[in-house]
Design an enzyme around this catalytic site. Structure first.
Site, PDB file in Angstrom:
ATOM      1  N   GLU A  44      -5.133  -4.478  -1.544  1.00  0.00           N
ATOM      2  CA  GLU A  44      -3.459  -4.659  -1.638  1.00  0.00           C
ATOM      3  C   GLU A  44      -2.950  -4.437  -2.933  1.00  0.00           C
ATOM      4  O   GLU A  44      -3.554  -4.895  -3.890  1.00  0.00           O
ATOM      5  CB  GLU A  44      -3.128  -6.284  -1.240  1.00  0.00           C
ATOM      6  CG  GLU A  44      -1.825  -6.374  -1.164  1.00  0.00           C
ATOM      7  CD  GLU A  44      -1.457  -8.085  -0.905  1.00  0.00           C
ATOM      8  OE1 GLU A  44      -0.439  -8.260  -0.397  1.00  0.00           O
ATOM      9  OE2 GLU A  44      -2.341  -8.789  -0.954  1.00  0.00           O
ATOM     10  N   LYS A 117       4.037  -5.667   5.769  1.00  0.00           N
ATOM     11  CA  LYS A 117       3.554  -7.287   5.948  1.00  0.00           C
ATOM     12  C   LYS A 117       4.459  -8.130   6.349  1.00  0.00           C
ATOM     13  O   LYS A 117       5.887  -8.254   5.939  1.00  0.00           O
ATOM     14  CB  LYS A 117       3.488  -7.370   4.313  1.00  0.00           C
ATOM     15  CG  LYS A 117       2.454  -9.039   4.392  1.00  0.00           C
ATOM     16  CD  LYS A 117       1.974  -9.051   2.647  1.00  0.00           C
ATOM     17  CE  LYS A 117       1.357 -10.429   2.546  1.00  0.00           C
ATOM     18  NZ  LYS A 117       0.848 -10.455   1.035  1.00  0.00           N
ATOM     19  N   CYS A 154      -3.305  -8.936   3.787  1.00  0.00           N
ATOM     20  CA  CYS A 154      -3.436 -10.260   3.056  1.00  0.00           C
ATOM     21  C   CYS A 154      -2.987 -11.492   3.841  1.00  0.00           C
ATOM     22  O   CYS A 154      -3.953 -12.134   4.480  1.00  0.00           O
ATOM     23  CB  CYS A 154      -2.898 -10.205   1.761  1.00  0.00           C
ATOM     24  SG  CYS A 154      -3.628 -11.445   0.536  1.00  0.00           S
TER      25      CYS A 154
END
Length: 295
Positions: A44, A117, A154
């Site tokens: 990331e 995300k 993540c």
């Protein structure tokens, strides 16, 4: 019938100089490609330090448009090496609108797709809500020459709903670029519990969905620019799990490391035949999942 692909994972430590990080990434990606990797996955926000330890408006200058300089550079690299490449960028969408965005490149260098995300944390040393607008593209796999990639990022990895929706949409594998680590003041037993929970959660997604999971984390210590904490020791432990949650490969938690592993995508079909979780889902009773909490 087997459909095996060779996957490369780049677990890397970063420094303040973006260009130095990118040059090291390129060397590691090239190394994976020389070893036969068809798909390479990066961690990331790999171009820079993990800047979310503090809230600083100057940091927004790191963001780029998509397409932009990084997509041009990594796209050309994917084309030259003939690989599918999963990257993670700080996207400038419009003034005041920024995203934490994974971009996937096809082996001809074109952008196969991107994912913004969806779940954005806001915890001490992880002040991501200051920087990132939650994604608005949903949970849609990205079609590539090596398969349909269910790319998440993540904090998404803690949510079984995200993994399930990617699987239901036909993903061949789940992929998590990640930046997570320990705050040094935590006790050793607490650190172990945190890392184990991170691993278990993702292995659980593999089992529940009958899919391989690829998780790539950064490694090394990054100081807190404010000096309020002792910084983050990113714990590495990048790994690939098979569709029954079994480890196919795993890195350590101290060193930079490139992992290469063969992943048989066709095996998911056999696993789903013996563990038919999708057949037995009680979709008629799941309406409560769309509510925040059931009082």
């Amino acid at each position: 019938m087997s459909k095996t692909i060779k996957v490369g994972l780049v677990q890397q430590s970063n420094q303040a100089k973006v260009e130095a990080n990118i040059e090291k990434l390129i060397q590691n990606i090239e190394s994976c490609a020389r070893e036969g990797a068809q798909l390479v996955v990066l961690q990331e926000l790999h171009n820079s330090l993990y800047f979310c330890q503090t809230e600083d408006t100057d940091v927004f200058d790191l963001a780029e448009t998509i397409p932009g300089p990084s997509t041009e550079r990594f796209g050309e690299l994917a084309r030259r090496l003939g690989i599918v490449l999963v990257t993670s960028l700080f996207e400038r969408r419009a003034p005041g609108i920024y995203h934490n965005t994974a971009v996937v490149f096809e082996k001809d260098g074109s952008i196969a797709g991107k994912y913004r995300k969806m779940h954005i944390p806001d915890d001490p040393a992880y002040y991501e809500k200051f920087y990132f607008t939650p994604g608005d593209m949903g949970f849609k796999p990205i079609d590539t020459s090596v398969g349909r990639l269910g790319v998440l990022v993540c904090w998404d990895q803690w949510y079984p709903e995200a993994a399930r929706l990617m699987a239901m949409a036909g993903a061949d594998m789940l992929i998590y670029p990640t930046a997570i680590g320990w705050e040094s003041s935590d006790a050793d037993d607490e650190k172990q519990r945190q890392k184990d929970a991170w691993v278990i959660s993702q292995r659980g997604h593999a089992v529940a969905n009958g899919l391989p999971v690829i998780s790539v984390n950064r490694v090394g210590h990054e100081p807190d620019p404010s000096g309020q904490t002792n910084g983050i020791q990113f714990w590495g432990n990048s790994f690939v799990a098979g569709p029954q949650g079994e480890f196919l490969t795993q890195a350590g938690n101290q060193e930079e490391q490139n992992l290469l592993v063969d992943v048989d995508l066709a095996r998911s079909e056999n696993v789903r035949r013996i563990w038919p979780f999708f057949r037995d889902r009680r979709i008629d009773a799941f309406s409560g999942l769309t509510q925040r909490f059931l009082d």
